[in-house]
Enzyme design. Structure first.
Site, PDB file in Angstrom:
ATOM      1  N   LYS A  92     -35.745 -19.180  27.328  1.00  0.00           N
ATOM      2  CA  LYS A  92     -36.385 -17.997  27.908  1.00  0.00           C
ATOM      3  C   LYS A  92     -37.323 -18.408  29.040  1.00  0.00           C
ATOM      4  CE  LYS A  92     -34.646 -14.389  26.075  1.00  0.00           C
ATOM      5  NZ  LYS A  92     -34.081 -14.526  24.806  1.00  0.00           N
ATOM      6  N   LYS A 152     -14.640 -17.716  24.486  1.00  0.00           N
ATOM      7  CA  LYS A 152     -14.650 -16.606  23.542  1.00  0.00           C
ATOM      8  C   LYS A 152     -15.008 -15.270  24.182  1.00  0.00           C
ATOM      9  CE  LYS A 152     -19.260 -16.815  21.601  1.00  0.00           C
ATOM     10  NZ  LYS A 152     -20.081 -17.012  20.429  1.00  0.00           N
ATOM     11  N   LYS A 191     -19.759 -10.020  25.759  1.00  0.00           N
ATOM     12  CA  LYS A 191     -20.081  -9.020  26.772  1.00  0.00           C
ATOM     13  C   LYS A 191     -20.752  -9.639  27.993  1.00  0.00           C
ATOM     14  CE  LYS A 191     -24.442  -7.833  24.709  1.00  0.00           C
ATOM     15  NZ  LYS A 191     -25.694  -7.646  25.326  1.00  0.00           N
TER      16      LYS A 191
END
Ligand code: TRP
Length: 331
Positions: A111, A194, A197
């Site tokens: 982050k 894989k 989204k």
């Protein structure tokens, strides 16, 4: 009976990859364990959603998980923020969570690297909240993927630390759990690993996609110039499409196109057309349920209320006992 807890991120719609992964796990687990599934809306505040979006996302997730097979008669499904007990346990655990260990957490470091304009204390203490989610029900099993292993390790640390600190064996250790090899991994449509989204909008087929959206996405899937010799090993972009077909289609369809590939007679246009239709047949009943449940406000209210009541029963018992252990006493 052992207790299972899993948090569901409150953003993002379910796609075929989620369905064959986490969802299948949840559906199996609810037959065998005392399951708590919750929508992690406290966690989602770290990214500052606006009030309207927050509610819409929570509703979406609730609707899709019910439509895909979570049975509120078998599992306890609830919204995290309906349980203030979780926030209280989080506060208590925070007192024994050290800055160093929180700063060393990989997801926090990511982050800082990728999102440096919003590094808040909620992000820093995300693993503490996640530990509270799990141990509030004294869960021993947590069905999560590889990316959550470090968080789970921290949950064990916080649970054990509490026990040591108060010289008790109150909290059991939670461990990662999945049905492993029994799960089918669904690749994305673009040949890059894989389905997800975040990989681009045409990579994933969502359970709520309309037949037309599905046809468009599948027809856009990249293929190659075709096999150059009989029985050759399929390159990843082609193998991926076959893998999806294996998961959703009747075996005979899969065998038919596998044979055509091996004979170098395959026409990718026909192959993708069939794949799209098979995906549509597979997802249509779920999509219909999504539409039906989404429109049934009374049902959703009832499910959320029952779930919150059941989860609070377990959570408030834990909080009461934890308060006693810590030494809070009323006069
Ligand atoms: N961190 C999890 C994720 O990103 C979501 C989550 C929150 C969770 N609390 C949890 C998962 C408790 C399992 C148990 O997917």
């Amino acid at each position: 009976m052992e207790t299972v807890v899993s948090g569901i991120r409150s953003t993002g719609n379910l796609h075929l990859g989620n369905y064959f992964g986490a969802m299948k796990n949840f559906i199996k687990m609810q037959q065998e364990y005392n399951c708590y599934f919750f929508i992690a809306d406290y966690h989602s505040l770290t990214t500052h959603p606006n009030p309207q979006n927050l509610h819409l996302h929570v509703k979406n997730v609730l609707v899709e998980y019910l439509a895909a097979g979570i049975d509120p008669e078998k599992s306890t499904i609830y919204v995290q923020s309906d349980l203030p007990e979780i926030a209280e346990l989080y506060l208590l655990l925070n007192m024994n969570a050290y800055l160093g260990e929180l700063e060393r957490c990989t997801s926090f470091k990511d982050k800082i690297r990728n999102n440096s304009e919003n590094i808040n204390a909620g992000l820093l203490t995300y693993p503490v909240l996640m530990a509270a989610d799990i141990i509030i029900h004294k869960a021993t099993k947590v069905p999560v993927g590889k990316d959550q292993e470090q968080h789970l390790e921290m949950a064990r640390t916080f649970a054990n630390r509490f026990n040591r600190m108060y010289d008790t064996e109150y909290f059991p250790e939670p461990h990662a759990f999945n049905f492993g090899t029994q799960l089918v991994k669904i690749p994305g449509l673009d040949g890059n690993g894989k389905m997800g989204k975040s990989e681009g909008e045409n990579n994933a087929v969502f359970l709520a996609d309309s037949p037309d959206q599905i046809r468009k996405k599948v027809m856009k899937a990249v293929t190659d110039a075709g096999p150059t010799e009989p029985n050759q090993v399929k390159p990843a972009i082609i193998q991926n499409l076959f893998d999806i077909m294996k998961a959703v289609s009747p075996t005979s369809n899969y065998q038919h196109f596998d044979e055509l590939y091996n004979n170098q007679q395959i026409r990718y246009g026909d192959f993708k057309k069939q794949l799209a239709e098979d995906i549509i047949v597979f997802t249509s009943p779920i999509r219909e349920k999504i539409l039906e449940i989404g429109a049934n406000t009374d049902y959703l209210k009832k499910v959320a209320k029952n779930g919150a009541d059941k989860a609070r029963e377990s959570a408030s018992k834990t909080i009461k006992e934890v308060r006693e252990i810590i030494g809070f006493k009323s006069f």
